[in-house]
Enzyme design. Structure first.
Site, PDB file in Angstrom:
ATOM      1  N   ASP A 168      -7.185  -8.541  -4.052  1.00  0.00           N
ATOM      2  CA  ASP A 168      -6.406  -9.731  -4.420  1.00  0.00           C
ATOM      3  C   ASP A 168      -6.491 -10.852  -3.383  1.00  0.00           C
ATOM      4  OD1 ASP A 168      -5.436  -8.839  -6.835  1.00  0.00           O
ATOM      5  OD2 ASP A 168      -3.505  -8.163  -6.048  1.00  0.00           O
ATOM      6  N   LYS A 208       1.883 -14.065  -6.321  1.00  0.00           N
ATOM      7  CA  LYS A 208       1.010 -14.157  -7.498  1.00  0.00           C
ATOM      8  C   LYS A 208       1.669 -13.519  -8.704  1.00  0.00           C
ATOM      9  CE  LYS A 208      -0.666 -10.490  -8.649  1.00  0.00           C
ATOM     10  NZ  LYS A 208      -1.265  -9.165  -8.898  1.00  0.00           N
TER      11      LYS A 208
END
Ligand code: C5P
Length: 294
Positions: A138, A11
């Site tokens: 996350d 990410k």
């Protein structure tokens, strides 16, 4: 025995804003996240008739019950009440650790996607994302992937337009930064830097790579620059090398630049790689594949 495989993508934070510290100790965030083509390849075996194991092809990841993959599998099986006689997870790690690229969270998300596939999809993908917030802030993003606006502690997600064509140059210096420590440090900052999230959202919705690069920003970046001068040096090398914009991702220490031109990106990567082996050129990933059964 059944075997599954899945990619866990890294990410990047196109923006990261810290809004406030909450009574529960977490922070309310506003972040624009994107998946990029750097990935760990995971293999999951079910019904091994052996004790559980999580291992790493390179031997570098923290293994055992502390590993987020283990936690993810444990939670999934408890929640669904499925019985599994032995489980083996093997990680082929490419995403650097302690980098702010959600490597551990993405691995956990891949385990959840593979288990969900193995047991006939007891959860829809949004349900799986909701459920996964208990594993880490996350993880829900990593379950969904692509370009997303993340709010709350990172688990409230809204899908954004796919990213236009661009090249990401990732470069991780040798040191890592502790996430809880950096969150703690930002609480004592006199003036916190806030990126322009609204401008980033407009740039993403217009598919404008130049504007996206111009709007990159991370509230933690000024703190990281003060502590580690090499952060500014790498970002400057990227800009001088032709990046339209460059920033830190998450709580670092990985830095990334956005390039329009492949040749300039490759040249800059060569230069940085001489000093920083964890340097990669990748493209945005807008759609996640389904896990495969082998
Ligand atoms: O959710 P996760 O376990 O990944 O968070 C790790 C740590 O990062 C938390 O214990 C907290 O210190 C910090 N954190 C935070 N606010 C967030 C996400 C993480 O303060 N939104």
């Amino acid at each position: 025995m059944r075997t599954f495989t899945d990619r866990a993508y890294a990410k990047l934070n196109l923006t990261l804003d810290v809004l406030r510290r909450r009574p529960d100790g977490y922070h309310d965030m506003k972040m624009v996240m994107a998946s990029c083509g750097l990935f760990d390849q995971l293999t999951l075996q079910l019904e091994t008739a052996q004790p559980w194991s999580v291992s790493c092809a390179s031997g570098a990841a923290p293994l055992g019950a502390d590993n987020l993959c283990w936690k993810a599998a444990d939670r999934f099986l408890r929640e669904t009440d499925y019985r599994c006689d032995g489980l083996k997870i093997v990680l082929d790690k490419k995403i650097p650790m302690g980098a702010g690229t959600a490597g551990g969270s993405s691995d956990a998300a891949a385990v959840l996607r593979m288990l969900n596939r193995a047991y006939g999809a007891p959860f829809t993908t949004p349900e799986l994302a909701d459920f996964s917030a208990a594993i880490g802030s996350d993880v829900p993003y990593c379950v969904l992937g692509g370009t997303q606006l993340a709010e709350g502690r990172g688990e409230q997600l809204s899908r954004l337009s796919p990213l236009p064509e661009m090249q990401f140059l990732l470069c991780k210096p040798r040191f890592s930064i502790s996430t809880p420590e950096l969150f703690h440090a930002i609480d004592t900052e006199a003036a916190v830097y806030h990126p322009d999230t609204a401008a980033m959202l407009r740039a993403v919705s217009h598919g404008d790579a130049e504007q996206i690069a111009a709007c990159l920003g991370n509230a933690f970046e000024p703190l990281a620059k003060r502590r580690f001068p090499v952060v500014s040096r790498i970002l400057e090398t990227m800009r001088l090398g032709g990046a339209m914009g460059a920033a830190m991702t998450g709580t670092g220490s990985c830095l990334f630049g956005v390039f329009a031109e492949q040749a300039a990106c490759a040249r800059c990567a060569e230069l940085l790689k001489q000093e920083f082996p964890d340097t990669y050129v990748v493209a945005p990933i807008n759609t996640m594949e389904e896990p495969a059964e082998l």
